[in-house]
Design an enzyme around this catalytic site. Structure first.
Site, PDB file in Angstrom:
ATOM      1  N   GLU A   1      -9.829  -2.053   5.423  1.00  0.00           N
ATOM      2  CA  GLU A   1     -10.458  -1.776   6.706  1.00  0.00           C
ATOM      3  C   GLU A   1     -11.699  -2.657   6.897  1.00  0.00           C
ATOM      4  O   GLU A   1     -12.192  -3.254   5.926  1.00  0.00           O
ATOM      5  CB  GLU A   1     -10.873  -0.294   6.742  1.00  0.00           C
ATOM      6  CG  GLU A   1      -9.721   0.691   6.588  1.00  0.00           C
ATOM      7  CD  GLU A   1      -8.894   0.859   7.871  1.00  0.00           C
ATOM      8  OE1 GLU A   1      -9.034   0.046   8.808  1.00  0.00           O
ATOM      9  OE2 GLU A   1      -8.107   1.818   7.934  1.00  0.00           O
TER      10      GLU A   1
ATOM     11  N   ASN B   1      -7.809  -3.320  14.493  1.00  0.00           N
ATOM     12  CA  ASN B   1      -9.182  -3.584  14.053  1.00  0.00           C
ATOM     13  C   ASN B   1      -9.239  -4.724  13.037  1.00  0.00           C
ATOM     14  O   ASN B   1     -10.257  -4.945  12.396  1.00  0.00           O
ATOM     15  CB  ASN B   1      -9.814  -2.313  13.461  1.00  0.00           C
ATOM     16  CG  ASN B   1      -9.079  -1.822  12.211  1.00  0.00           C
ATOM     17  OD1 ASN B   1      -8.127  -2.453  11.749  1.00  0.00           O
ATOM     18  ND2 ASN B   1      -9.523  -0.697  11.661  1.00  0.00           N
TER      19      ASN B   1
ATOM     20  N   ASP C   1       0.803  -1.225   0.000  1.00  0.00           N
ATOM     21  CA  ASP C   1       0.000   0.000   0.000  1.00  0.00           C
ATOM     22  C   ASP C   1       0.835   1.274   0.000  1.00  0.00           C
ATOM     23  O   ASP C   1       2.049   1.237   0.190  1.00  0.00           O
ATOM     24  CB  ASP C   1      -0.959  -0.002   1.199  1.00  0.00           C
ATOM     25  CG  ASP C   1      -0.312  -0.519   2.486  1.00  0.00           C
ATOM     26  OD1 ASP C   1       0.924  -0.490   2.585  1.00  0.00           O
ATOM     27  OD2 ASP C   1      -1.045  -0.953   3.381  1.00  0.00           O
TER      28      ASP C   1
ATOM     29  N   HIS D   1      -7.382  -4.979  10.268  1.00  0.00           N
ATOM     30  CA  HIS D   1      -7.100  -4.670   8.862  1.00  0.00           C
ATOM     31  C   HIS D   1      -5.809  -5.344   8.396  1.00  0.00           C
ATOM     32  O   HIS D   1      -4.896  -5.591   9.181  1.00  0.00           O
ATOM     33  CB  HIS D   1      -7.100  -3.158   8.587  1.00  0.00           C
ATOM     34  CG  HIS D   1      -5.935  -2.394   9.108  1.00  0.00           C
ATOM     35  ND1 HIS D   1      -6.074  -1.193   9.779  1.00  0.00           N
ATOM     36  CD2 HIS D   1      -4.593  -2.610   9.060  1.00  0.00           C
ATOM     37  CE1 HIS D   1      -4.886  -0.727  10.108  1.00  0.00           C
ATOM     38  NE2 HIS D   1      -3.961  -1.572   9.684  1.00  0.00           N
TER      39      HIS D   1
HETATM   40  C1  F6R Z   1       1.265  -1.507   6.147  1.00  0.00           C
HETATM   41  C2  F6R Z   1       0.063  -2.306   6.307  1.00  0.00           C
HETATM   42  C3  F6R Z   1      -0.737  -2.286   7.568  1.00  0.00           C
HETATM   43  C4  F6R Z   1       0.093  -2.638   8.803  1.00  0.00           C
HETATM   44  C5  F6R Z   1      -0.769  -2.599  10.051  1.00  0.00           C
HETATM   45  C6  F6R Z   1       0.054  -2.855  11.298  1.00  0.00           C
HETATM   46  O1  F6R Z   1       1.817  -1.711   4.869  1.00  0.00           O
HETATM   47  O2  F6R Z   1      -0.278  -2.949   5.405  1.00  0.00           O
HETATM   48  O3  F6R Z   1      -1.782  -3.212   7.447  1.00  0.00           O
HETATM   49  O4  F6R Z   1       0.657  -3.903   8.638  1.00  0.00           O
HETATM   50  O5  F6R Z   1      -1.370  -1.348  10.165  1.00  0.00           O
HETATM   51  O6  F6R Z   1       0.929  -1.793  11.497  1.00  0.00           O
HETATM   52  P1  F6R Z   1       2.079  -1.853  12.584  1.00  0.00           P
HETATM   53  O7  F6R Z   1       3.023  -2.917  12.144  1.00  0.00           O
HETATM   54  O8  F6R Z   1       2.727  -0.501  12.547  1.00  0.00           O
HETATM   55  O9  F6R Z   1       1.419  -2.166  13.879  1.00  0.00           O
END
Ligand code: F6R
Length: 241
Positions: free
Chosen positions: A143, A136, A67, A138
């Site tokens: 989301e 959450n 992303d 994701h």
């Molecule tokens: C980032 C992504 C997000 C993160 C998720 C966890 O490329 O795809 O889904 O993996 O938000 O983020 P952290 O590792 O910072 O807790």
């Protein structure tokens, strides 16, 4: 889904890096799906070590990131382009032309989504996708409520995700409101998936993932539809299991 619980974040990172190295050294070419955020930072550190100390080469590796924020230039310090350069790419011998990250600053985002899907397909598909998980549930920026059949698309970020990512920005208001992300179906097309889960703050999400059925209000549960997923969690994340 297989579950491997290890003692610490460090162990999770090293184990994941070793598994990646095994795959890139035993395959003629290898397509790796990458994530940003705090969770995979240790893996990237370990991969840099593998390159510097053990001479592991990334010349045969192509990467696709999950992303990117909409509206940030690739050289913006908070862009995922910049994150990946700083955390991994500038320290290993990967060819620039083999690095793929969705562009968040194009004039036609819809076209960029289709283009991203087409280059993943043209590469032969992702062999191993690395994922983190949001509190959450994701994955990528998919989301709660995202359709499991979604391909690369534009999303409106939830307030909870923007708040969680505000730590990387000078002020919370600077966090972009939209992102481009590989869809759930694009992620599930990967041949193999590692979901990394670290820290107490993810314990509830991991517990929910392991105890609930597929539910599009908890996007990570879509991984239950894939036949080759390994969850690698540290002991802090596994406290509720
Ligand atoms: C980032 C992504 C997000 C993160 C998720 C966890 O490329 O795809 O889904 O993996 O938000 O983020 P952290 O590792 O910072 O807790």
């Amino acid at each position: 889904m297989k579950l491997r619980v290890v003692e610490s974040y460090d162990e999770m990172s090293k184990l994941t890096a070793k598994e990646i190295v095994t795959r890139i050294t035993t395959n003629h070419s290898f397509t790796l799906g990458l994530a940003t955020g705090s969770t995979p930072e240790g893996v990237y550190k370990s991969l840099i070590e593998e390159h510097k100390r053990n001479g592991i080469s990334f010349e045969n590796v192509s990467t696709f990131n999950l992303d990117e924020y909409i509206g940030l230039d690739p050289i913006h310090k908070n862009s995922y382009h910049c994150f990946m350069q700083q955390k991994l790419f500038s320290y290993i011998n990967i060819f620039k032309s083999n690095i793929h990250i969705p562009k968040g600053n194009t004039s036609n985002h819809q076209e960029e989504c289709l283009h991203y899907e087409s280059i993943i397909k043209a590469s032969g598909g992702i062999a191993l996708q690395i994922l983190g998980i949001g509190k959450n549930g994701h994955i990528g920026f998919n989301e709660p409520g995202t359709d499991f059949s979604s391909r690369t698309h534009i999303v409106n970020l939830t307030e909870s995700t923007r708040a969680a990512n505000a730590r990387f920005f000078s002020t919370p208001e600077e966090v972009p409101t939209q992102a481009i992300t590989m869809g759930i179906s694009s992620i599930l097309d990967s041949k193999e998936i590692f979901l990394l889960v670290s820290g107490h703050q993810k314990a509830e999400a991991l517990h929910k993932l392991l105890t609930t059925d597929c539910d599009n209000m908890f996007p990570a549960s879509s991984l239950k539809n894939h036949s080759n997923v390994t969850i690698i969690a540290d002991s802090d994340a596994a406290t509720l299991l």
